[in-house]
Design a protein around this motif. Structure first.
Motif, mmCIF file in Angstrom:
data_model
loop_
_atom_site.group_PDB
_atom_site.id
_atom_site.type_symbol
_atom_site.label_atom_id
_atom_site.label_comp_id
_atom_site.label_asym_id
_atom_site.label_seq_id
_atom_site.Cartn_x
_atom_site.Cartn_y
_atom_site.Cartn_z
ATOM 1 N N ARG A 288 45.330 34.033 26.956
ATOM 2 C CA ARG A 288 44.554 34.946 27.787
ATOM 3 C C ARG A 288 45.396 36.128 28.240
ATOM 4 N N GLN A 289 44.853 37.345 28.074
ATOM 5 C CA GLN A 289 45.416 38.502 28.781
ATOM 6 C C GLN A 289 44.268 39.081 29.594
ATOM 7 N N ASP A 290 44.572 39.612 30.765
ATOM 8 C CA ASP A 290 43.517 40.114 31.645
ATOM 9 C C ASP A 290 43.284 41.594 31.343
ATOM 10 N N VAL A 291 42.417 41.829 30.347
ATOM 11 C CA VAL A 291 42.227 43.174 29.804
ATOM 12 C C VAL A 291 41.630 44.118 30.849
ATOM 13 N N GLU A 292 40.681 43.611 31.630
ATOM 14 C CA GLU A 292 40.048 44.455 32.644
ATOM 15 C C GLU A 292 41.077 44.883 33.696
ATOM 16 N N PRO B 224 61.721 57.742 40.422
ATOM 17 C CA PRO B 224 60.642 57.823 39.450
ATOM 18 C C PRO B 224 59.561 56.749 39.635
ATOM 19 N N GLY B 225 59.840 55.678 40.397
ATOM 20 C CA GLY B 225 58.832 54.639 40.563
ATOM 21 C C GLY B 225 58.739 53.790 39.310
ATOM 22 N N GLU B 226 57.898 52.762 39.358
ATOM 23 C CA GLU B 226 57.746 51.831 38.252
ATOM 24 C C GLU B 226 56.775 52.437 37.257
ATOM 25 N N SER B 227 57.199 52.687 36.028
ATOM 26 C CA SER B 227 56.287 53.340 35.100
ATOM 27 C C SER B 227 55.929 52.453 33.907
ATOM 28 N N VAL B 228 56.418 51.205 33.909
ATOM 29 C CA VAL B 228 56.008 50.258 32.888
ATOM 30 C C VAL B 228 55.560 48.985 33.589
ATOM 31 N N VAL B 229 54.378 48.501 33.228
ATOM 32 C CA VAL B 229 53.893 47.248 33.796
ATOM 33 C C VAL B 229 53.606 46.295 32.649
ATOM 34 N N VAL B 230 54.226 45.106 32.671
ATOM 35 C CA VAL B 230 53.932 44.088 31.664
ATOM 36 C C VAL B 230 53.276 42.917 32.375
ATOM 37 N N THR B 231 52.043 42.596 31.984
ATOM 38 C CA THR B 231 51.293 41.550 32.670
ATOM 39 C C THR B 231 51.494 40.217 31.948
ATOM 40 N N PRO B 232 51.415 39.108 32.696
ATOM 41 C CA PRO B 232 51.639 37.794 32.080
ATOM 42 C C PRO B 232 50.442 37.354 31.240
ATOM 43 N N THR B 233 50.690 36.390 30.349
ATOM 44 C CA THR B 233 49.608 35.780 29.571
ATOM 45 C C THR B 233 49.560 34.295 29.928
ATOM 46 N N ALA B 234 48.480 33.619 29.541
ATOM 47 C CA ALA B 234 48.362 32.184 29.827
ATOM 48 C C ALA B 234 47.551 31.518 28.723
ATOM 49 N N LEU B 235 48.018 30.356 28.266
ATOM 50 C CA LEU B 235 47.261 29.623 27.248
ATOM 51 C C LEU B 235 46.014 29.012 27.879
ATOM 52 N N VAL B 236 44.857 29.228 27.241
ATOM 53 C CA VAL B 236 43.599 28.645 27.705
ATOM 54 C C VAL B 236 43.165 27.633 26.651
ATOM 55 N N ARG B 237 43.134 26.335 27.041
ATOM 56 C CA ARG B 237 42.816 25.313 26.035
ATOM 57 C C ARG B 237 41.321 25.066 25.959
ATOM 58 N N ARG B 238 40.780 25.184 24.760
ATOM 59 C CA ARG B 238 39.401 24.762 24.506
ATOM 60 C C ARG B 238 39.456 23.765 23.346
ATOM 61 N N ALA B 239 38.431 23.718 22.506
ATOM 62 C CA ALA B 239 38.356 22.627 21.527
ATOM 63 C C ALA B 239 39.118 22.869 20.229
ATOM 64 N N SER B 240 39.486 24.119 19.921
ATOM 65 C CA SER B 240 39.975 24.416 18.562
ATOM 66 C C SER B 240 41.451 24.053 18.332
ATOM 67 N N GLY C 104 43.760 31.602 19.137
ATOM 68 C CA GLY C 104 43.585 33.054 19.083
ATOM 69 C C GLY C 104 44.436 33.745 20.135
ATOM 70 N N PHE C 105 44.054 34.983 20.443
ATOM 71 C CA PHE C 105 44.764 35.769 21.451
ATOM 72 C C PHE C 105 43.766 36.738 22.067
ATOM 73 N N ASP C 106 43.712 36.835 23.375
ATOM 74 C CA ASP C 106 42.906 37.781 24.166
ATOM 75 C C ASP C 106 42.064 37.061 25.217
ATOM 76 N N ASP C 107 41.377 35.948 24.784
ATOM 77 C CA ASP C 107 40.375 35.290 25.615
ATOM 78 C C ASP C 107 39.285 36.272 26.012
ATOM 79 N N LEU C 108 38.701 36.897 25.000
ATOM 80 C CA LEU C 108 37.626 37.856 25.231
ATOM 81 C C LEU C 108 36.293 37.144 25.338
ATOM 82 N N GLU C 109 35.554 37.413 26.395
ATOM 83 C CA GLU C 109 34.152 36.983 26.463
ATOM 84 C C GLU C 109 33.313 37.967 25.676
ATOM 85 N N PRO C 110 32.279 37.557 25.012
ATOM 86 C CA PRO C 110 31.879 36.162 24.844
ATOM 87 C C PRO C 110 32.497 35.516 23.615
ATOM 88 N N VAL C 111 33.397 36.213 22.924
ATOM 89 C CA VAL C 111 33.883 35.731 21.629
ATOM 90 C C VAL C 111 34.477 34.323 21.714
#
Lengths: 349, 349
Positions: B295-299, B332-348, B276-283
């Protein structure tokens, strides 16, 4: 960021007139020479000035917006389906009346002063407030904002002059407990809600109406959350292992209680019958077994809150116009609505 | 309803001065004789007048409030945990900076004009906007409001001058598909998100980066909901029964896909591996089996949006002050921020 919006000051400078003159023209006031007014309107056009609603609202007092304040931390607002359901009713009603729903979120009680400033700040026509706790400062803060307000749930024990919408908590609780008694249950426990909320107090009163002599060991405090229901159920089974029924003050507490009963090998409803309160989807239908509960129409209550507020605003407007014309004033109208509850039978009792 | 609040007009009448004079005194302006100012302040006291924030804001342009607009119907806002999580980050950050979170809820696209009026109306210092669709009028409406705005997710394909916070959707998708390939899977399907959102387009592009020659029959459209994931999975199994892996564009779609795979007797991950994509708890943790996901760090992204907006507001304020003093302007300063993602391995997978 975006280009700054032309200010009233910029329009005044461009037109070569005072700020006050621009303000008067923009807000549709009178007493400005037409040649001056024309100059102002030309400057407004040339600069692309958007008259600030804030400025117009000094005159019209209409923002076409209503604030909703839920006296719970933001995290609870998004995990308890009760709030989503009540907001759904409010949102539908406000949208139908083309009024913007403005939800003011808080992290905790420290944020109420800031909410009060926003409410007093001329950004909304009125407020809908729910989940107030008896020791909350929020109702006082809101009263000081002098903003028309309707509460969801009776705000306090003697809040007779505050408009609110509530369900018949006490009557619904009585029906739940009478139902358990009609099943032949003799040791009926109650998991309360947080007793700093009138809904929880009223449901406890309903339980006591039917069972005035109930053993105090059959009472345990919950907080309307599943975790609180689990804790209370463990306490009850420790103290009163012979109990044969539980009335939980809401469905989420009942769901927690069911998990503990299952874990401890008590069959529901054979050994212990369980009744909740709310009939919240999907909670009540997805518990194991599905939950017998007292239904209140939460979405409809949200709609009624919005309707009561907007009707009051219209009446206030008519009265103001009426006073100006010297008309007789209307009566205060109905400012408290109590909606009925109904027992919904499923497998748990 | 409540007693009407004393108006500016009432104060003017009581003090025997013009509205403009009262306004100037109340807003801390200059150019009013001290004897007049005293009379006004006495009238303010006697009537208990609360100066309208709307009036003060004409001068200060600071409401200590930030609007959040989610371009989805209110019902989706309260059922997709992605939004709750992003709001949590925003709420924490704004509260820490004592700025009020003002969530503007909508039922549908017809309500955007009303939202635009509220945003342009001088009620908030800026706006945070997310879940925009490519054909939404909302970004245009917001641009016209000239309100400082930060988007959650890149608002459109060439929105280079619009500040936004996004995760590395394309890179994350590549990692997911490469992982499935590293497991020896050869027929890797993709359930897309709604392709009118850049996040869904970017994730599809990431899939195509790794599998440029993938059979088009291995693509099915979803909409980021569990029901959409179910529909897409049924379609895929009909069209390409020999598939051995699925990359779903988000966790909710993956959860729907898992249910269909289970129902049709396909073992996960033995027969079909799922990411999947997101790594949303509790889904992601509660699916059966638990979901391998990106995983993306949505918070944290919510926090960054709030920070970017408020930093921009401060910079705008300093620049305005600086221009008045004749200072050089900041960049103008930094006006775009792109955050990294990371694969989280579980059973699927």
């Amino acid at each position: 960021m975006t280009a700054p919006r032309p200010t009233l000051e910029a329009v005044a400078a461009h037109a070569g007139v005072s700020r006050a003159t621009v303000s008067r023209v923009v807000n549709g006031g009178t007493g400005v020479r037409s040649s001056l007014a024309e100059r102002v309107l030309r400057a407004v056009d040339e600069l692309g000035y958007v008259p600030n609603q804030a400025a117009r609202s000094l005159v019209t007092r209409r923002h076409d917006a209503v604030a909703v304040v839920i006296a719970e931390p933001e995290t609870r607002v998004f995990t308890d389906p009760f709030f989503a359901r009540q907001l759904r009713g409010i949102s539908k009603e406000l949208t139908a009346l083309d009024s913007q729903l403005v939800l003011l979120l808080v992290e905790g009680r420290n944020d109420y002063a800031r909410v009060g400033r926003y409410l007093a700040g001329g950004h909304v026509d009125g407020a809908l407030v729910f989940s107030v706790h008896l020791d909350d400062e929020l109702p006082d803060i809101i009263r000081r904002s002098a903003l028309p307000t309707v509460y969801g749930g009776r705000p306090d024990r003697d809040g007779e002059h505050t408009p609110y919408v509530d369900c018949d908590n006490r009557g619904g609780a009585r029906e739940a407990v009478r139902h358990l008694r009609s099943l032949g249950r003799e040791r009926i426990a109650h998991i309360t809600g947080p007793l700093d909320q009138t809904s929880a107090v009223d449901r406890l009163d309903g339980y006591r109406d039917v069972l005035p002599d109930a053993d105090p060991a059959l009472l345990a405090h919950g907080d309307f959350t599943p975790a609180g229901g689990e804790r209370a159920m463990r306490e009850l089974l420790d103290r009163s292992p012979q109990l044969d029924a539980v009335f939980a003050a809401n469905d989420l507490s009942a769901a927690g209680a069911l998990r503990v009963l299952h874990e401890q090998g008590r069959r529901v409803p054979e050994d212990v019958a369980v009744v909740g309160f709310d009939d919240l989807e999907p909670v009540a239908e997805q518990t194991s077994p599905p939950l017998t509960t007292v239904r209140q129409d939460v979405e409809e209550m949200g709609r009624l809150m919005a309707r009561l507020l907007l009707r009051g605003l219209e009446r206030d407007g008519r009265e103001r116009d009426g006073r100006e014309r010297g008309d007789a004033q209307e009566g205060p109208g109905e400012s408290v609505v109590v909606t009925p509850t109904a027992l919904v039978r499923r497998a748990s009792a």
